[in-house]
Design a protein around this motif. Structure first.
Motif, PDB file in Angstrom:
ATOM      1  N   GLN A  71       0.627  -1.294  -0.008  1.00 13.22           N
ATOM      2  CA  GLN A  71       0.081   0.026  -0.024  1.00 13.22           C
ATOM      3  C   GLN A  71       0.792   1.278  -0.001  1.00 13.22           C
ATOM      4  OE1 GLN A  71       0.200  -2.100   2.487  1.00 13.22           O
ATOM      5  NE2 GLN A  71       0.550  -1.323   4.414  1.00 13.22           N
ATOM      6  N   ARG A  77       0.672  -1.251 -11.675  1.00 15.82           N
ATOM      7  CA  ARG A  77       0.682  -2.706 -11.894  1.00 15.82           C
ATOM      8  C   ARG A  77       1.273  -3.471 -10.964  1.00 15.82           C
ATOM      9  NH1 ARG A  77      -0.276  -5.819 -16.403  1.00 15.82           N
ATOM     10  NH2 ARG A  77      -0.019  -3.961 -17.785  1.00 15.82           N
ATOM     11  N   ARG A  79       1.812  -2.532  -7.521  1.00 17.44           N
ATOM     12  CA  ARG A  79       0.851  -2.521  -6.329  1.00 17.44           C
ATOM     13  C   ARG A  79      -0.082  -3.286  -6.472  1.00 17.44           C
ATOM     14  NH1 ARG A  79      -1.538   3.064  -3.465  1.00 17.44           N
ATOM     15  NH2 ARG A  79      -3.175   1.846  -2.331  1.00 17.44           N
ATOM     16  N   GLN A  80      -1.086  -3.424  -7.682  1.00 16.86           N
ATOM     17  CA  GLN A  80      -2.095  -4.133  -8.070  1.00 16.86           C
ATOM     18  C   GLN A  80      -1.512  -5.433  -7.422  1.00 16.86           C
ATOM     19  OE1 GLN A  80      -3.732  -3.679 -11.705  1.00 16.86           O
ATOM     20  NE2 GLN A  80      -5.647  -4.802 -11.102  1.00 16.86           N
ATOM     21  N   LEU A  81      -0.529  -6.023  -8.453  1.00 18.10           N
ATOM     22  CA  LEU A  81      -0.208  -7.618  -8.226  1.00 18.10           C
ATOM     23  C   LEU A  81       0.335  -8.078  -6.986  1.00 18.10           C
ATOM     24  CD1 LEU A  81       2.023  -7.741 -11.798  1.00 18.10           C
ATOM     25  CD2 LEU A  81      -0.265  -8.710 -11.173  1.00 18.10           C
ATOM     26  N   GLN A  83      -0.544  -6.729  -4.053  1.00 22.40           N
ATOM     27  CA  GLN A  83      -1.725  -6.708  -3.090  1.00 22.40           C
ATOM     28  C   GLN A  83      -2.776  -7.974  -3.362  1.00 22.40           C
ATOM     29  OE1 GLN A  83      -3.243  -2.566  -3.659  1.00 22.40           O
ATOM     30  NE2 GLN A  83      -2.608  -1.814  -1.603  1.00 22.40           N
ATOM     31  N   HIS A  84      -2.724  -8.131  -4.751  1.00 21.60           N
ATOM     32  CA  HIS A  84      -3.640  -9.214  -5.177  1.00 21.60           C
ATOM     33  C   HIS A  84      -2.940 -10.494  -4.574  1.00 21.60           C
ATOM     34  CE1 HIS A  84      -6.359 -11.647  -7.526  1.00 21.60           C
ATOM     35  NE2 HIS A  84      -5.408 -12.271  -7.928  1.00 21.60           N
ATOM     36  N   GLN A  85      -1.682 -10.597  -4.810  1.00 24.87           N
ATOM     37  CA  GLN A  85      -1.006 -11.733  -4.398  1.00 24.87           C
ATOM     38  C   GLN A  85      -0.220 -12.070  -2.889  1.00 24.87           C
ATOM     39  OE1 GLN A  85       2.268 -11.119  -6.973  1.00 24.87           O
ATOM     40  NE2 GLN A  85       1.289 -11.755  -8.776  1.00 24.87           N
ATOM     41  N   GLU A  86      -0.992 -10.938  -2.077  1.00 22.60           N
ATOM     42  CA  GLU A  86      -0.378 -10.983  -0.566  1.00 22.60           C
ATOM     43  C   GLU A  86      -0.437 -12.069  -0.006  1.00 22.60           C
ATOM     44  OE1 GLU A  86      -0.165  -7.153   2.560  1.00 22.60           O
ATOM     45  OE2 GLU A  86      -1.813  -7.386   1.052  1.00 22.60           O
TER      46      GLU A  86
END
Length: 425
Positions: A71, A77, A79-81, A83-86
């Motif tokens: 965050q 891209r 950050r999105q990846l 956060q999605h893969q956290e």
């Protein structure tokens, strides 16, 4: 750590004026290491920079922080990846996290040994017996070997190939190269042997050797982090979209250079050194900010000519700071307060030996800077820049790959510590 031959006497005189019980006994990271380092610094033994190197490789954007707290990253891209893969990160990202934590822990362990020995000798005037110091070093060495063996085993679950022939070392190869680097393994044995046989002629010599060893271990950890970060960025984050966007192009290769550890000005100094030996060198920096990098280089190289470009929009205080830093080099430095494009028009083609791009890191701005400044570099010179593989600035990698993919002949992107990159023109 630079120590004069007479430093031991000065330290002992300082110790004589301090009560031994005013110092912490424990120099372990989970106990009193920070205070221990502060007390040693007061006596002239400055380990602070080594501590930061061991903890974060001196990065302004520590990789581990960005991986665990995506965050903090700007929208994009990566950050999105992340956060999605956290909850279920790709193996390469998981290995990178583990490698950074492992390298930090191991380097800090060696620092504890060096600081503990220096603290006992100079803060408490009660050096540990040589065998005890040798045992502490042996334990740190064993921890390093075990940690790297476990890391290598973890790498078995990670794909070793990138989306295109990048030239990047695979994770297992990188761990084998830097985790078991002879430059610190052999030196560990030499220092341990010297401690066991009481071969150091003075306590300051032993402390200096232990500190040098810590620097070697930390630098190897930073090199490992740089290579794994590059591989993970290309393999797990940005590489495949680039391949899909540029299907008919030959994408550039990469080559890592471990020299110049570990800040950008160290890397640039290493690149400038051989050129400076041949005569005066002219360097231009796009994005001067507070002029720390340029001040370091101008101070180090007396025959360096410097031009800096920065519009300083809305940051008058930083402009004043930069001007003050460069004032004493006014005979060979010039600061252009204007945009990159406006400044480029002031210079003829083939004017500079090195152009270092560290301004606007957005994709379109980097593309434009690459376009307008490449022709201003002399044949044989370097077009360089900052923040390649920095998770906070994905536009740099994307712009570099896209621009180079359109050139007739394939090119190699060279990179080093602190996200520095360069092209050999």
């Amino acid at each position: 750590m630079t120590l004069r031959p007479d430093l031991q006497l000065l330290l002992l005189l300082a110790v004589a004026g301090k009560a031994a019980d005013s110092f912490p006994v424990d120099c372990r990271a989970d106990a009193g290491l920070p205070r221990c380092l502060d007390e040693l610094a007061a006596l002239g033994l400055r380990f602070g920079e080594t501590f930061h190197l061991a903890q974060s490789c001196g990065d302004e954007n520590p990789v581990l922080t960005l991986l665990t707290e995506p965050q903090r990253l700007p929208p994009g891209r990566i950050r999105q990846l992340l956060q999605h893969q956290e909850a279920d990160a790709p193996p390469g990202i998981s290995l990178l996290r583990l490698a950074v934590m492992t390298s930090q822990r191991v380097a800090t362990r060696f620092l504890e040994v060096a600081a503990g020995h220096g603290f006992a000798c100079f803060a408490q005037a009660a050096c540990a017996e040589p065998p005890a110091a040798a045992d502490a070093l042996a334990a740190a060495g064993e921890e390093l070997l075990l940690a790297m063996a476990q890391l290598l085993q973890s790498a078995a679950d990670v794909p070793q190939k990138a989306p295109w022939p990048t030239g990047l070392r695979g994770p297992a190869s990188a761990i084998a190269r830097w985790g078991f680097d002879p430059r610190h393994l052999d030196f560990t044995k030499s220092v341990r042997d010297a401690l066991e046989t009481d071969s150091f002629q003075a306590p300051v010599a032993a402390t200096s050797a232990l500190h040098d060893l810590t620097l070697r271990v930390a630098a190897a950890g930073c090199a490992l982090q740089a290579e794994l970060l590059a591989f993970a960025t290309v393999s797990d984050l940005l590489g495949m979209p680039l391949v899909q966007r540029l299907p008919q192009h030959t994408l550039p290769r990469f080559e890592f250079h471990p020299e110049g550890c570990c800040r950008r000005y160290h890397v640039l100094a290493d690149l400038l050194g051989p050129r400076i030996e041949r005569g005066p060198v002219r360097l231009l920096e796009v994005g001067v900010n507070n002029a720390l990098t340029s001040e370091f280089l101008l101070n180090k190289f007396a025959n360096l000519e410097f031009d800096g470009v920065d519009p300083y929009f809305g940051v008058e205080d930083i402009y004043v700071e930069a001007t003050a830093r460069l004032q004493r080099f006014s005979d060979r430095s010039r600061l252009w307060r204007r945009t990159s494009a406006a400044a480029a028009s002031e210079f003829e083609p083939a004017t500079f030996d090195i152009v270092f791009i560290d301004g606007d890191h957005s994709h379109d701005a980097v593309v434009e800077d690459l376009r307008i400044w490449r022709s201003r570099v002399r044949p044989g010179g370097l077009l360089a820049g900052h923040d390649l593989f920095n998770l906070a600035f994905e536009g740099v990698l994307e712009a570099l790959v896209e621009v180079l993919a359109t050139r007739e002949a394939p090119e190699t992107i060279h990179f080093s510590h602190d996200f520095v990159w360069w092209l050999q023109l």
